[in-house]
Write a protein that holds these residues in place. Structure first.
Motif, mmCIF file in Angstrom:
data_model
loop_
_atom_site.group_PDB
_atom_site.id
_atom_site.type_symbol
_atom_site.label_atom_id
_atom_site.label_comp_id
_atom_site.label_asym_id
_atom_site.label_seq_id
_atom_site.Cartn_x
_atom_site.Cartn_y
_atom_site.Cartn_z
ATOM 1 N N ARG A 180 1.348 58.406 82.985
ATOM 2 C CA ARG A 180 1.948 57.355 82.163
ATOM 3 C C ARG A 180 2.898 56.482 82.973
ATOM 4 O O ARG A 180 2.962 55.267 82.778
ATOM 5 C CB ARG A 180 2.669 57.975 80.962
ATOM 6 C CG ARG A 180 1.714 58.649 79.993
ATOM 7 C CD ARG A 180 2.420 59.222 78.776
ATOM 8 N NE ARG A 180 1.473 59.957 77.940
ATOM 9 C CZ ARG A 180 1.792 60.523 76.784
ATOM 10 N NH1 ARG A 180 3.036 60.449 76.332
ATOM 11 N NH2 ARG A 180 0.879 61.179 76.087
ATOM 12 N N LEU A 181 3.649 57.089 83.880
ATOM 13 C CA LEU A 181 4.542 56.306 84.731
ATOM 14 C C LEU A 181 3.742 55.396 85.656
ATOM 15 O O LEU A 181 4.127 54.241 85.901
ATOM 16 C CB LEU A 181 5.451 57.223 85.539
ATOM 17 C CG LEU A 181 6.523 57.986 84.746
ATOM 18 C CD1 LEU A 181 7.268 58.955 85.659
ATOM 19 C CD2 LEU A 181 7.503 57.042 84.060
ATOM 20 N N LYS A 186 1.691 49.471 86.660
ATOM 21 C CA LYS A 186 0.619 48.483 86.752
ATOM 22 C C LYS A 186 0.621 47.489 85.589
ATOM 23 O O LYS A 186 -0.061 46.470 85.659
ATOM 24 C CB LYS A 186 -0.738 49.204 86.784
ATOM 25 C CG LYS A 186 -0.908 50.164 87.950
ATOM 26 C CD LYS A 186 -2.213 50.918 87.844
ATOM 27 C CE LYS A 186 -2.373 51.943 88.946
ATOM 28 N NZ LYS A 186 -3.632 52.734 88.811
ATOM 29 N N ASP A 187 1.371 47.789 84.532
ATOM 30 C CA ASP A 187 1.309 46.980 83.313
ATOM 31 C C ASP A 187 2.572 46.135 83.161
ATOM 32 O O ASP A 187 3.655 46.666 82.890
ATOM 33 C CB ASP A 187 1.145 47.893 82.099
ATOM 34 C CG ASP A 187 0.923 47.121 80.810
ATOM 35 O OD1 ASP A 187 1.039 45.881 80.827
ATOM 36 O OD2 ASP A 187 0.636 47.757 79.774
ATOM 37 N N PRO A 188 2.473 44.799 83.311
ATOM 38 C CA PRO A 188 3.655 43.939 83.187
ATOM 39 C C PRO A 188 4.356 44.059 81.834
ATOM 40 O O PRO A 188 5.564 43.821 81.739
ATOM 41 C CB PRO A 188 3.075 42.523 83.376
ATOM 42 C CG PRO A 188 1.819 42.733 84.157
ATOM 43 C CD PRO A 188 1.265 44.048 83.659
ATOM 44 N N GLN A 189 3.610 44.437 80.805
ATOM 45 C CA GLN A 189 4.210 44.565 79.483
ATOM 46 C C GLN A 189 5.047 45.826 79.337
ATOM 47 O O GLN A 189 5.794 45.966 78.365
ATOM 48 C CB GLN A 189 3.115 44.546 78.404
ATOM 49 C CG GLN A 189 2.385 43.220 78.302
ATOM 50 C CD GLN A 189 1.400 43.189 77.146
ATOM 51 O OE1 GLN A 189 1.252 44.159 76.402
ATOM 52 N NE2 GLN A 189 0.722 42.061 76.989
ATOM 53 N N GLN A 191 6.447 47.372 82.427
ATOM 54 C CA GLN A 191 7.268 47.563 83.623
ATOM 55 C C GLN A 191 8.756 47.492 83.315
ATOM 56 O O GLN A 191 9.562 48.151 83.973
ATOM 57 C CB GLN A 191 6.896 46.501 84.662
ATOM 58 C CG GLN A 191 5.532 46.726 85.295
ATOM 59 C CD GLN A 191 5.104 45.568 86.174
ATOM 60 O OE1 GLN A 191 5.759 44.518 86.196
ATOM 61 N NE2 GLN A 191 3.998 45.722 86.893
ATOM 62 N N TRP A 192 9.110 46.704 82.318
ATOM 63 C CA TRP A 192 10.530 46.541 81.979
ATOM 64 C C TRP A 192 11.163 47.847 81.521
ATOM 65 O O TRP A 192 12.392 48.004 81.584
ATOM 66 C CB TRP A 192 10.691 45.480 80.879
ATOM 67 C CG TRP A 192 10.078 45.884 79.570
ATOM 68 C CD1 TRP A 192 8.803 45.681 79.153
ATOM 69 C CD2 TRP A 192 10.729 46.591 78.502
ATOM 70 N NE1 TRP A 192 8.594 46.207 77.898
ATOM 71 C CE2 TRP A 192 9.767 46.770 77.478
ATOM 72 C CE3 TRP A 192 12.018 47.080 78.315
ATOM 73 C CZ2 TRP A 192 10.056 47.427 76.287
ATOM 74 C CZ3 TRP A 192 12.304 47.741 77.123
ATOM 75 C CH2 TRP A 192 11.329 47.904 76.130
ATOM 76 N N LYS A 193 10.330 48.786 81.052
ATOM 77 C CA LYS A 193 10.853 50.051 80.556
ATOM 78 C C LYS A 193 11.220 51.015 81.697
ATOM 79 O O LYS A 193 11.863 52.033 81.457
ATOM 80 C CB LYS A 193 9.823 50.725 79.642
ATOM 81 C CG LYS A 193 9.475 49.906 78.413
ATOM 82 C CD LYS A 193 8.411 50.569 77.569
ATOM 83 C CE LYS A 193 8.927 51.795 76.864
ATOM 84 N NZ LYS A 193 7.931 52.359 75.925
ATOM 85 N N LEU A 194 10.778 50.683 82.904
ATOM 86 C CA LEU A 194 11.020 51.577 84.035
ATOM 87 C C LEU A 194 12.441 51.441 84.570
ATOM 88 O O LEU A 194 13.029 50.366 84.542
ATOM 89 C CB LEU A 194 10.025 51.271 85.162
ATOM 90 C CG LEU A 194 8.559 51.624 84.887
ATOM 91 C CD1 LEU A 194 7.666 51.012 85.962
ATOM 92 C CD2 LEU A 194 8.370 53.133 84.832
ATOM 93 N N ALA A 195 12.959 52.547 85.049
ATOM 94 C CA ALA A 195 14.267 52.574 85.702
ATOM 95 C C ALA A 195 14.164 53.528 86.889
ATOM 96 O O ALA A 195 13.334 54.443 86.892
ATOM 97 C CB ALA A 195 15.347 53.039 84.726
#
Length: 269
Positions: A180-181, A186-189, A191-195
């Motif tokens: 999932r990470l 790979k998904d621009p929609q 990516q914002w959730k990543l830290a």
């Protein structure tokens, strides 16, 4: 299938997550029938939420816990898709603010508890104060160990004041989390959730498992049990949680209140 009975952590049971299969499907499949059953449960939740709001006698608090990428946001988006936003509030528990840090660890949680007639959803919760603080040694062990009993007393207080607490641990495997990470990268929609800590926390996986083992064991009570939901398959997760919530609401045996005035002689012109 009675998911509540199957997934409930019996009070006093010693939990070992390594013995719980996060990929379990209980014979269900990702097909039209499973989708139909999930949609039926979600629709039932919608009807029962209207009753909960109208009766205004009790509240429902749903707690979602799990490793990073376990599907807490997805559960809220899909399972709660049919409920009326007017009677449902979501609270995400992030790093405590300065004000929150100046109070006891349950203060901010009590502020967010749903009022009568409402459904409240905690995306993470006060359980972080026996999980993250333990893994990263943010407070002494003698401090966080006392919190198990404090949490149990807090939840007992809620239950005795007609607030039913449903606690779901979304159980995913380490391999599924990695997948999932990688998909988020790979998904621009998404990516914002990543830290940065999403990746760094993976090295503490075993520490978190041990912390969850104890939290689930110590804080599953008759009044406020934990449910361990296999969550490698999102469709199974959604089916199980929606069925348990609908079943819980049905167990309230709610009725619409009687009108507050006699409207028999009123006419609509």
């Amino acid at each position: 299938m009675d998911f509540a009975k199957k997934l409930k952590v019996s009070p006093g049971k010693r939990v070992r997550l390594k013995h719980c299969d996060p990929g379990e499907t209980f014979g269900y499949a990702k097909d039209d029938e499973t989708r139909r059953l999930t949609e039926k449960a979600v629709a039932r939740m919608d009807a029962l939420q209207a009753l909960l709001y109208a009766e205004n006698k009790r509240a429902l608090l749903i707690i979602l816990q799990g490793m990073d990428a376990a599907g807490k946001d997805g559960t809220i988006r899909h399972v709660m898709s049919g409920v009326n936003p007017q009677g449902c509030r979501v609270t995400s528990f992030k790093v405590p603010s300065h004000e929150e840090s100046e109070h006891d660890f349950l203060w901010r949680a009590h502020l967010a508890v749903p009022q009568r007639g409402e459904i409240g959803i905690f995306n993470r919760s006060y359980y972080e104060d026996v999980l993250v603080v333990r893994v990263h040694q943010l407070v002494p062990e003698k401090v966080w160990r006392k919190r198990f009993d404090q949490i149990n007393m807090f939840e007992e207080l809620l239950a005795e004041n007609n607030i039913t607490v449903l606690k779901f641990f979304l159980h995913i495997s380490k391999d599924e989390q990695k997948k999932r990470l990688q998909e988020r990268l790979k998904d621009p929609q998404h990516q914002w959730k990543l830290a940065p800590n999403d990746f760094g926390e993976r090295k503490f996986w075993d520490d978190y498992v041990r912390a969850y083992d104890e939290a689930l064991s110590r804080c599953s009570t008759d009044q406020t049990p934990w449910y361990i939901v296999p969550a490698d398959h999102k469709w199974l997760r959604n089916l199980a949680i929606s069925r348990i919530i609908a079943q819980t609401l049905e167990g309230f045996h709610m009725k619409y209140p009687k009108p507050s005035f006699d409207f028999s002689h009123y006419k609509i012109k």
